[in-house]
Design an enzyme around this catalytic site. Sequence first.
Site, short mmCIF file in Angstrom:
data_model
loop_
_atom_site.label_atom_id
_atom_site.label_comp_id
_atom_site.label_asym_id
_atom_site.label_seq_id
_atom_site.Cartn_x
_atom_site.Cartn_y
_atom_site.Cartn_z
N GLU A 152 2.88 6.61 1.23
CA GLU A 152 3.96 6.11 1.03
C GLU A 152 4.93 7.66 0.91
O GLU A 152 6.18 7.55 1.32
CB GLU A 152 4.26 5.34 -0.13
CG GLU A 152 4.05 3.96 0.24
CD GLU A 152 2.51 3.81 0.16
OE1 GLU A 152 1.66 4.65 -0.52
OE2 GLU A 152 1.75 3.01 1.08
N ASP B 90 -1.58 -3.92 -1.03
CA ASP B 90 -2.52 -4.71 -2.36
C ASP B 90 -1.84 -5.88 -2.80
O ASP B 90 -0.97 -6.04 -3.59
CB ASP B 90 -2.15 -3.61 -3.59
CG ASP B 90 -3.12 -2.20 -3.26
OD1 ASP B 90 -3.89 -2.46 -2.34
OD2 ASP B 90 -2.61 -1.45 -4.07
N ASP C 67 -4.42 5.93 3.33
CA ASP C 67 -3.77 5.07 2.22
C ASP C 67 -2.86 5.85 1.39
O ASP C 67 -2.77 7.26 1.51
CB ASP C 67 -5.04 4.50 1.23
CG ASP C 67 -4.38 3.79 0.16
OD1 ASP C 67 -3.48 2.84 0.48
OD2 ASP C 67 -5.32 3.44 -0.83
C1 GLC Z 1 -4.75 1.48 -3.02
C2 GLC Z 1 -5.19 0.72 -1.78
C3 GLC Z 1 -6.21 0.11 -1.78
C4 GLC Z 1 -7.47 0.89 -2.17
C5 GLC Z 1 -7.24 1.61 -3.41
C6 GLC Z 1 -8.31 2.76 -3.71
O1 GLC Z 1 -4.60 0.64 -3.97
O2 GLC Z 1 -3.98 -0.18 -1.23
O3 GLC Z 1 -6.49 -0.54 -0.56
O4 GLC Z 1 -8.76 0.06 -2.03
O5 GLC Z 1 -6.00 2.31 -3.29
O6 GLC Z 1 -8.47 3.77 -2.66
#
Ligand code: GLC
Length: 801
Positions: A410, A485, A407
């Site tokens: 980017e 998200d 995650d």
């Molecule tokens: C980001 C991710 C999400 C995750 C969060 C905490 O917002 O997109 O899926 O739960 O981070 O790690």
Amino acid sequence: MILNTELEYKGNLFPTQIVKYEKNLNVLSFTTKNGVILQVTVRRDSILRFRFTTTGIFENDFSYAITKYASRGYNHLEVTEDDNHYIITTSKLICNISKQDLRTSIYDAVDKSLICEDELGFHWEESYEFGGDVVKMSKTAQPGESYYGLGDKPVDNNLKGKRFENWVTDSYAYGRDTDPIYKTIPFYTALHNKKSYGVFFDNTFRSYFDFCHERRNITSFWAHGGEMNYYFIYGPDMGDVVVNYTDLTGKPHAMPALWALGYHQCKWSYYPESNVKEITSKFRELQIPCDAIYLDIDYMEGFRCFTWSEQHFPDPKRMVKELADDGFKTIVIIDPGIKIDMDYSVFREGLEKDYFCKRADGPYMKGKVWPGECYFPDFTNPEVREWWADLFKELVEEIGVKGVWNDMNEPAVMDVPGKTFPNDVRHDYDGNQCSHRKAHNVYGMQMARATYQGLKKFSYPKRPFVITRAAYSGTQRYTSSWTGDNVATWDHLNIANLQAQRMCMSGFSFIGSDIGGFAEQPNGELYARWIQLGIFHPFCRTHSSGDHGDQEPWAFGDTITNVVRKFIELRYQLLPYLYTAFWRYAEEGVPILKSLVLYDQKDPQTHYRNDEFIFGEKILACPVTGPNQKGRRMYIPIGRWYNFWTDELVSGGQEIWVDADLDSMPIFVKEGAIIPKYPIQQYVGEKTIEELTLDVYYKVGNEISEVYEDATDGYDYIKGRYSLRNFKFQGKEKEIIIQQHKSGKYITTYKTFRIHFHGLPFKIKEIEIDNVIIPFEELRFKGGTSLKLTKEFTELHIIGE
Ligand code: GLC
């Protein structure tokens, strides 16, 4: 700086006339008087690569997107010239290159129709801010032309009239039309006059596409640096365009384990251990199938990657084992930001080995993410990727984690403008050192790749599972993905549907959304409708930010729980069907979901459809996308289709009303299809499959269906230990013949098929198996028209009266 083509004569520079032409096998070079070189590479009869330089020298030819496994070769190549053009002819295409200014027009070699034509063609502008060029291309839109693709853009399927930017961006709670978001897939397919072609602009700098937005009859694309370097991919079938793009940028390196296609449950965050166990036990208690449970950032010690919170997870190995004994695979999150902390071994090692990204003037790139101030590994350095891969040893080999979730790659940086690294950060780019302007869009891809390498190594002999948020073209080789998200609203259910279809037609089929919405709280109805859509997405996971209430299948009362269970059960029954579709994708690049336009481009009704899609080859699904609905109108593609729930046969080529109370949704099966089903299991492998159900949908005419199976995990299938059944259905007025051709060395655990007929218009009089008459009663199952018979037949002949 002028970024668009509108002011085409202000600052724009153009190639002049060709003064030199060279041919080196399939690489043709055209040099102009003002020093521009166009290099055309004939990759295949239907794929031409166009590469331009304005300086007389090409950069090192390196791409993260193009796979070394891509097919090459052509049947025919001829270069001729007339007064005004060089003419390249292959068996599929004719490409004219203007001697005056390098502009190209491409024609279908068979019927000589115009497919794609440059308007200004290649031109460029000097970038005073960065040095180098802004490289641009513009093409004339053909009458009635439509555009599709571009990855995860949260917009309607048809892109005509819109402009887009490609810059991988952390986009919490994005909405319809937010642009750009998490992924950069600079590939579109175009369609006009029933013919389709694609353009893949393989340039990782910030880039833009304009589909008749700025000027009504012009399509253009440009980038803030790098080369004008694009692939023209001809169909004329849109399916072939997508297949060829996927061949070029890569198919998944391995099939996913079958469990990875099961249902996954996630939340930010399930902790401590007792909470995780409570959730997993509840699934089993309520008999809702589930294969994977996720641990979000709170499982770590202070958000330090590759650590465990001793307080919340005192004995992860034991816990992971206990979960596994109950059929749950544990998947953990790993982000790129490494906390600055000299007492933290990963940080110390990265520092000692000089693996972290640095600013142009020397210092480390420091940015704030969940753990506070962090440094970030340069995943574009192969040595760093190897190091990163090895960091998974303990998690996977020792502790038994089965999948990793990448995650924030980017890369996301908090509290700074642009939400990412500044442009000057330096990257190795596999030996082609560059700034973040060039590496940004591939950073997340290279992280996922490194993670995949680790998982592959330490999961062996099992298959790896990785999921990533950021991606560039080609990332599908290593990992699955989700759409980031989103929000718990009805419009986001629509957006999830569009994004999954769009990703599939952008070569990336292993995709799903946060079911129910990540931000905010869905009500039960929205959650149930979203599950109905989600079970048709290749990746199927509920996830939520967790701060708005619960989002488990049982969180909304019994009625909803029952609907959710019913649909997750359907997913598990359809696993062999989905697995077969995945195999077709991994093997041939055929997208798992097909938007209607991809399914039938000849029918103009499909060009603007958004909601309906084909799941695999034979199932048509359409989510209900609003509250309080008892059904909906939808378009049925040309052909005849059975309502999945009632077996009612409907004719396509029209919009119809379909009933769909909350416990139902519009699902249709193509006539003549044979759909394989497994029994409901609480997780993959819970049961030994004793029988394969085949749902046979009667038709007058022929239809081919396939069923792919293997050991569900491991690599034996690559050595030929798979089972591929090809069923040829032939239906007549009072007769059915099903021929089975089996290939592969895998022996399935079941010995029999249970065959259910749908829409059979006659009574069964006689049955022949491989030319031997067998009394109907002997095969008949429970007095109905279903049959139970050996899986070994080559020809099943049903004679009616
Ligand atoms: C980001 C991710 C999400 C995750 C969060 C905490 O917002 O997109 O899926 O739960 O981070 O790690």
